[in-house]
Enzyme design. Structure first.
Site, PDB file in Angstrom:
ATOM      1  N   CYS A 270       0.824 -30.135 -92.978  1.00  0.00           N
ATOM      2  CA  CYS A 270       1.476 -31.340 -92.443  1.00  0.00           C
ATOM      3  C   CYS A 270       2.177 -32.198 -93.489  1.00  0.00           C
ATOM      4  O   CYS A 270       3.393 -32.334 -93.446  1.00  0.00           O
ATOM      5  CB  CYS A 270       0.460 -32.173 -91.689  1.00  0.00           C
ATOM      6  SG  CYS A 270      -0.084 -31.377 -90.184  1.00  0.00           S
ATOM      7  N   PHE A 271       1.408 -32.771 -94.424  1.00  0.00           N
ATOM      8  CA  PHE A 271       2.015 -33.771 -95.313  1.00  0.00           C
ATOM      9  C   PHE A 271       3.268 -33.249 -96.021  1.00  0.00           C
ATOM     10  O   PHE A 271       4.323 -33.874 -95.942  1.00  0.00           O
ATOM     11  CB  PHE A 271       1.003 -34.286 -96.341  1.00  0.00           C
ATOM     12  CG  PHE A 271      -0.010 -35.264 -95.795  1.00  0.00           C
ATOM     13  CD1 PHE A 271      -0.069 -35.557 -94.447  1.00  0.00           C
ATOM     14  CD2 PHE A 271      -0.912 -35.881 -96.636  1.00  0.00           C
ATOM     15  CE1 PHE A 271      -1.002 -36.446 -93.935  1.00  0.00           C
ATOM     16  CE2 PHE A 271      -1.851 -36.782 -96.151  1.00  0.00           C
ATOM     17  CZ  PHE A 271      -1.894 -37.060 -94.794  1.00  0.00           C
TER      18      PHE A 271
END
Ligand code: NAD
Length: 442
Positions: A270-271
């Site tokens: 994600c990040f």
């Protein structure tokens, strides 16, 4: 309610499916990979998460979970379809929406045959505008129906943290539920599904809901890069970042529980990809995303810091045996997507070191990445046994046990996560860490 989870073999999809089934909803868990769907049907999760196996087995035995490759059966028999497919980075860092496009078209084809009202909810992380500009037109084109009048559309972003996914889904009090709605009927239908959840809910537009997900992830990623930059300065100035962090948190404007985690950097599915996607989107709309770019730049360099600390103590790494503890991008998961450990291990190999690695859950995924270039230990003790130094890359709780390191020949521990208190090590060790006023001898 009956729900269809498209992308049900992935982290988000399977979590959503088993949790909604555990709440009594008849849940179709739709995947495209027959083998994975068979695995789920037999009670074996396709991803590792705490409690996943128990909750999956319960849902199957209650008859509430129906694993299937048949999207048509799933959508025809449901009131809501969740789109949970992957949205990886494209070659230029912008979001790759091909899986979203494909499932939107497939759902659209089924909607053409469907008589009852149905809501399509985008659960995947997509850049602002995607639902209105891609999902909705594809649904309309392939169903030959009108969004809003004939079917509903929502954006219901997923905020779970891998490693705590089941808990985060079932008890979202601290993260809330955000529903972007095309119209009131879409949102009302969606929120009926969450009426027994104890959490604040927010209703907003489709685009705002999409943006909220990016704003949250980018904010948290920025905190990590900020912590890393401060920790790097601490190390050179004779200050200890953990103490600095404690002092920062005393200020109510900063407070406790922030993401001020210095170490080998952030990874995961994600990040990194979400910050990259937001950078690309910002540039597309003529905004220079300076802070977002700096967040990525700091993060890119952080795994290298671990190698520098190791060389500072061990000297040249050529021919040295280095143990790497922790390969998943964070504890509690087997996920190695963009894990800092990949950069750490590759850098060690480039320096000519021999790597012996251990992870409680990610060894299978690690083998797919490193193959025979490194050796894999079945227990942490075996990895550190003959090593010239040990690097902690992921803070699994077992690595905090000082006695684990007693079997080491060369007693050097480099901590990339501040996972271990050096006071817990026996005497005769050299310990160093990112953001630490060290090295120290125990
Ligand atoms: P994943 O790769 O683990 O899962 C995606 C799944 O979709 C795969 O199992 C794939 O086989 C399946 N799929 C793809 N096309 C399909 C099709 N046509 N029909 C049926 N299944 C299909 O990805 P993930 O980590 O679960 O992430 C999914 C989305 O959720 C992404 O947008 C991600 O950014 C977002 N998200 C992820 C997390 C997380 O912690 N992993 C958290 C919040 C949001």
């Amino acid at each position: 309610m009956n729900v269809a989870i498209i992308g049900g073999t992935g982290y988000v999809g399977l979590t959503t499916a088993v949790c909604l089934a555990s709440k009594g909803n008849l849940t179709y868990c739709v995947g495209r990979n027959k083998e994975k769907i068979e695995k789920i049907r037999h009670g074996f999760p396709t991803v590792y998460e705490d409690n996943m196996e128990e909750i999956l087995k319960d849902a199957l035995s209650n008859g509430k979970l129906k694993p299937t490759t048949n999207i048509e059966e799933a959508v025809l028999n449901s009131s809501i379809s969740y789109i949970c497919v992957g949205t990886p980075s494209g070659a230029d860092g912008s979001i790759d929406l091909s899986q979203i496009r494909e499932v939107s078209e497939k759902i659209g084809l089924v909607l053409e045959k469907k008589k009852d009202y149905h809501v399509v909810a985008v659960r995947s992380t997509v850049v602002p505008g995607t639902t209105e500009e891609l999902v909705l037109p594809a649904l309309e084109k392939f169903s030959k129906k009108k969004a809003g009048a004939d079917f509903g559309v929502c954006v219901n972003p997923e905020f779970l943290r891998e490693g705590q996914a089941i808990k985060d889904f079932l008890f979202p009090k601290k993260i809330g539920i955000v529903v972007g709605e095309l119209n009131k009927r879409s949102g009302d239908t969606m929120l009926r599904l969450y009426k027994t959840f104890d959490a604040e809910t927010m209703r907003t537009t489709l685009r705002t809901a999409e943006m909220i997900k990016y704003a949250r992830n980018s904010y948290l990623a920025k905190d990590i890069s900020f912590a890393n930059e401060i920790a790097n300065i601490c190390e050179k100035c004779g200050a200890d970042f953990l103490e600095v962090k404690k002092g920062m948190e005393m200020d109510a404007r900063i407070g406790k529980g922030r993401f001020l985690e210095a170490g080998a950097g952030f990874g995961g599915s994600c990040f990194p990809k979400d910050v990259r996607a937001l950078v690309a989107k910002a540039e597309e709309v003529d905004v220079e995303p300076k802070l977002l770019k700096a967040t990525l730049e700091v993060n890119e360099l952080q795994p290298r810091k671990l190698i520098e600390l190791t060389k500072q103590i061990v000297g040249q790494l050529k021919g040295k045996k280095i143990a790497v503890l922790g390969l998943s991008f964070k504890p509690g998961t087997d996920d190695m997507r963009e894990a800092p450990s990949i950069k750490v291990v590759n850098a060690l190999l480039d320096e000519g070191a021999e790597v012996s690695a251990y992870d409680p859950q990610a060894l299978e995924n690690a083998r797919k990445i490193f193959g025979k270039r490194i050796s894999y230990a079945k227990q942490a003790e075996y990895a550190v046994n003959n090593a010239d130094a040990c690097l902690i890359v992921t803070e699994w709780p077992e690595f905090a046990e000082g006695k684990l390191y007693n079997v080491m020949q060369q007693k050097i521990v480099i901590d990339g996560r501040r996972a271990l208190n050096p006071l817990d090590l026996a005497s005769g060790f050299v310990y160093h860490a990112i953001g630490f006023n060290g090295p120290v001898k125990t």
